[in-house]
Scaffold this motif. Structure first.
Motif, short mmCIF file in Angstrom:
data_model
loop_
_atom_site.label_atom_id
_atom_site.label_comp_id
_atom_site.label_asym_id
_atom_site.label_seq_id
_atom_site.Cartn_x
_atom_site.Cartn_y
_atom_site.Cartn_z
N GLU A 69 25.78 51.28 44.27
CA GLU A 69 26.63 51.65 43.14
C GLU A 69 28.11 51.40 43.46
O GLU A 69 28.87 50.93 42.61
N ALA A 70 28.51 51.70 44.69
CA ALA A 70 29.90 51.48 45.10
C ALA A 70 30.23 49.99 45.11
O ALA A 70 31.32 49.58 44.67
N MET A 71 29.32 49.17 45.60
CA MET A 71 29.56 47.72 45.62
C MET A 71 29.64 47.14 44.21
O MET A 71 30.46 46.28 43.92
N TRP A 72 28.76 47.61 43.33
CA TRP A 72 28.78 47.16 41.94
C TRP A 72 30.10 47.54 41.27
O TRP A 72 30.69 46.76 40.53
N LEU A 73 30.57 48.76 41.53
CA LEU A 73 31.85 49.20 40.98
C LEU A 73 33.00 48.37 41.51
O LEU A 73 33.91 47.99 40.76
N LEU A 74 32.96 48.06 42.78
CA LEU A 74 33.99 47.22 43.39
C LEU A 74 34.05 45.85 42.73
O LEU A 74 35.12 45.35 42.40
N LEU A 75 32.90 45.24 42.51
CA LEU A 75 32.85 43.94 41.85
C LEU A 75 33.34 44.02 40.41
O LEU A 75 34.08 43.16 39.93
N MET A 76 32.95 45.07 39.71
CA MET A 76 33.31 45.22 38.32
C MET A 76 34.82 45.44 38.15
O MET A 76 35.45 44.90 37.24
N VAL A 77 35.42 46.21 39.04
CA VAL A 77 36.85 46.51 38.94
C VAL A 77 37.70 45.33 39.38
O VAL A 77 38.76 45.06 38.80
N SER A 78 37.27 44.59 40.38
CA SER A 78 38.08 43.48 40.89
C SER A 78 37.88 42.18 40.13
O SER A 78 38.69 41.26 40.26
N ALA A 79 36.83 42.08 39.33
CA ALA A 79 36.52 40.83 38.64
C ALA A 79 37.62 40.34 37.70
O ALA A 79 37.94 39.14 37.71
N PRO A 80 38.25 41.18 36.87
CA PRO A 80 39.28 40.65 35.98
C PRO A 80 40.43 39.98 36.70
O PRO A 80 40.89 38.90 36.30
N ILE A 81 40.87 40.57 37.79
CA ILE A 81 41.99 39.99 38.53
C ILE A 81 41.57 38.71 39.23
O ILE A 81 42.27 37.70 39.18
N LEU A 82 40.42 38.74 39.88
CA LEU A 82 39.96 37.56 40.61
C LEU A 82 39.71 36.38 39.68
O LEU A 82 40.11 35.24 39.99
N VAL A 83 39.09 36.63 38.54
CA VAL A 83 38.81 35.53 37.60
C VAL A 83 40.10 34.98 37.04
O VAL A 83 40.27 33.75 36.94
N THR A 84 41.03 35.84 36.68
CA THR A 84 42.30 35.38 36.13
C THR A 84 43.09 34.55 37.14
O THR A 84 43.58 33.47 36.80
N VAL A 85 43.19 35.03 38.36
CA VAL A 85 43.93 34.29 39.39
C VAL A 85 43.23 32.96 39.70
O VAL A 85 43.88 31.94 39.93
N LEU A 86 41.90 32.96 39.68
CA LEU A 86 41.15 31.73 39.91
C LEU A 86 41.43 30.70 38.82
O LEU A 86 41.68 29.52 39.11
N VAL A 87 41.41 31.13 37.57
CA VAL A 87 41.65 30.20 36.46
C VAL A 87 43.08 29.69 36.48
O VAL A 87 43.32 28.48 36.30
N VAL A 88 44.04 30.57 36.72
CA VAL A 88 45.44 30.14 36.78
C VAL A 88 45.65 29.18 37.95
O VAL A 88 46.35 28.16 37.81
N GLY A 89 45.05 29.45 39.09
CA GLY A 89 45.16 28.55 40.24
C GLY A 89 44.56 27.18 39.95
O GLY A 89 45.12 26.15 40.35
#
Length: 89
Positions: free
Chosen positions: A12-32
């Motif tokens: 559950e903690a790992m799933w929460l970590l992925l869910m919370v960090s996904a918006p930032i990671l995806v945005t930075v990936l697309v901008v890069g």
């Protein structure tokens, strides 16, 4: 507390970590990716050209999704702390 409860809590903690960090990671990936394509097309290879847009995008995502991220983390921490008495036998 048995091993199944530990694994469930960790999952559950790992799933929460992925869910919370996904918006930032995806945005930075697309901008890069967009900046890299722009640099390849124009043959301008400046290090700050890739850093500044990523930083601005990350700040914007934090401004927009930050309250959701914070409330999600606080809810998880609250549930975890409230479950401590049931875990100790």
């Amino acid at each position: 507390m048995n091993s199944q409860m530990v694994l469930t809590t960790g999952q559950e903690a790992m799933w929460l970590l992925l869910m919370v960090s996904a918006p930032i990671l995806v945005t930075v990936l697309v901008v890069g990716l967009v900046v890299s394509i722009f640099q390849a097309i124009t043959q301008i290879h400046e290090a700050t050209l890739s850093f500044v847009p990523k930083l601005i995008a990350a700040v914007l995502v934090f401004a927009i999704a930050g309250p959701w991220m914070l409330s999600t983390l606080v809810d998880y921490i609250r549930r975890t702390i409230e479950s401590i008495p049931t875990l100790v036998l």
